[in-house]
Scaffold this active site. Structure first.
Site, PDB file in Angstrom:
ATOM      1  N   CYS A  74       0.804  -1.222   0.000  1.00 35.79           N
ATOM      2  CA  CYS A  74       0.000   0.000   0.000  1.00 35.79           C
ATOM      3  C   CYS A  74       0.838   1.274   0.000  1.00 35.79           C
ATOM      4  O   CYS A  74       0.550   2.213  -0.747  1.00 35.79           O
ATOM      5  CB  CYS A  74      -0.982  -0.008   1.160  1.00 35.79           C
ATOM      6  SG  CYS A  74      -0.217  -0.008   2.805  1.00 35.79           S
ATOM      7  N   HIS A 125      -2.127   0.911   7.306  1.00 35.21           N
ATOM      8  CA  HIS A 125      -2.508   0.757   5.904  1.00 35.21           C
ATOM      9  C   HIS A 125      -2.849   2.142   5.370  1.00 35.21           C
ATOM     10  O   HIS A 125      -3.377   2.979   6.102  1.00 35.21           O
ATOM     11  CB  HIS A 125      -3.725  -0.172   5.803  1.00 35.21           C
ATOM     12  CG  HIS A 125      -4.171  -0.436   4.405  1.00 35.21           C
ATOM     13  ND1 HIS A 125      -3.424  -1.190   3.527  1.00 35.21           N
ATOM     14  CD2 HIS A 125      -5.290  -0.060   3.737  1.00 35.21           C
ATOM     15  CE1 HIS A 125      -4.074  -1.268   2.363  1.00 35.21           C
ATOM     16  NE2 HIS A 125      -5.201  -0.588   2.471  1.00 35.21           N
ATOM     17  N   HIS A 137      -6.643   1.621  -3.014  1.00 36.48           N
ATOM     18  CA  HIS A 137      -5.593   1.105  -2.145  1.00 36.48           C
ATOM     19  C   HIS A 137      -5.170  -0.249  -2.686  1.00 36.48           C
ATOM     20  O   HIS A 137      -5.654  -0.691  -3.727  1.00 36.48           O
ATOM     21  CB  HIS A 137      -6.108   0.997  -0.699  1.00 36.48           C
ATOM     22  CG  HIS A 137      -7.166  -0.036  -0.516  1.00 36.48           C
ATOM     23  ND1 HIS A 137      -7.010  -1.122   0.314  1.00 36.48           N
ATOM     24  CD2 HIS A 137      -8.392  -0.179  -1.073  1.00 36.48           C
ATOM     25  CE1 HIS A 137      -8.100  -1.867   0.276  1.00 36.48           C
ATOM     26  NE2 HIS A 137      -8.958  -1.312  -0.552  1.00 36.48           N
TER      27      HIS A 137
END
Length: 173
Positions: A74, A125, A137
């Site tokens: 990510c 994240h 993402h």
């Protein structure tokens, strides 16, 4: 090669962008309520750059520590987005990216804001907000994707949003 105009490549880029917009049918609505035409134009350019990045990477699988087409994580996905489309260097890790820009309330999200989540005891994240309750993402299960923000899972894990000022937006691609 950067800086070289290739009409065939431009056509391919436009096709990828149109395909991404088809998958994101309400993307046009991100500008609803934007009274300032200059602001609306800038947001439109920003959203097109984000969707172009999505189209380039869609389906690329997740790989912890990955930085390329065979697998990306990510934070590398977001770092690459800012470098390739905005000529802006972000740190490599989501933890470091979380220190950039200024915090914004979730109710004040704008296209391009970074979204941070706690997905494990020490794991962070990151994704980027597209508008209309959607963000892109890299999912551990599905790779690069666009998903809804206002779901129980993402709301439970949401930490904060950050806005990085890019000045007068000028996409580099």
């Amino acid at each position: 090669m950067a800086g070289v105009h290739n009409p065939a490549s431009a056509d391919a880029d436009q096709q990828l962008l149109e395909q991404a917009m088809v998958r994101l049918p309400d993307s046009q609505n991100v500008l609803a309520g934007t009274a300032n035409p200059v602001q609306a134009a800038e947001l439109g350019k920003l959203q097109r750059a984000l969707l172009a990045h999505y189209a380039e990477w869609e389906g690329t699988r997740y790989r912890l520590g990955g930085t390329g087409r065979k697998g990306i994580d990510c934070s590398s996905f977001i770092q690459t987005l800012f470098k390739d489309h905005f000529s802006f260097e972000l740190p490599r890790s989501s933890r470091e990216q979380m220190t950039m820009g200024k915090a914004v309330d979730q109710s004040e999200l704008q296209t391009g804001d970074l979204l941070f989540f706690k997905t494990g005891p020490t794991r962070k994240h990151v994704g980027v907000y597209l508008g209309n309750n959607q963000f892109m993402h890299v999912s551990a299960r599905r790779g690069v994707e666009i998903t809804k923000l206002l779901t129980p899972y993402w709301q439970k894990h949401f930490i904060e949003a950050r806005r990085i000022s890019l000045g007068l937006f000028k996409p580099s691609n």
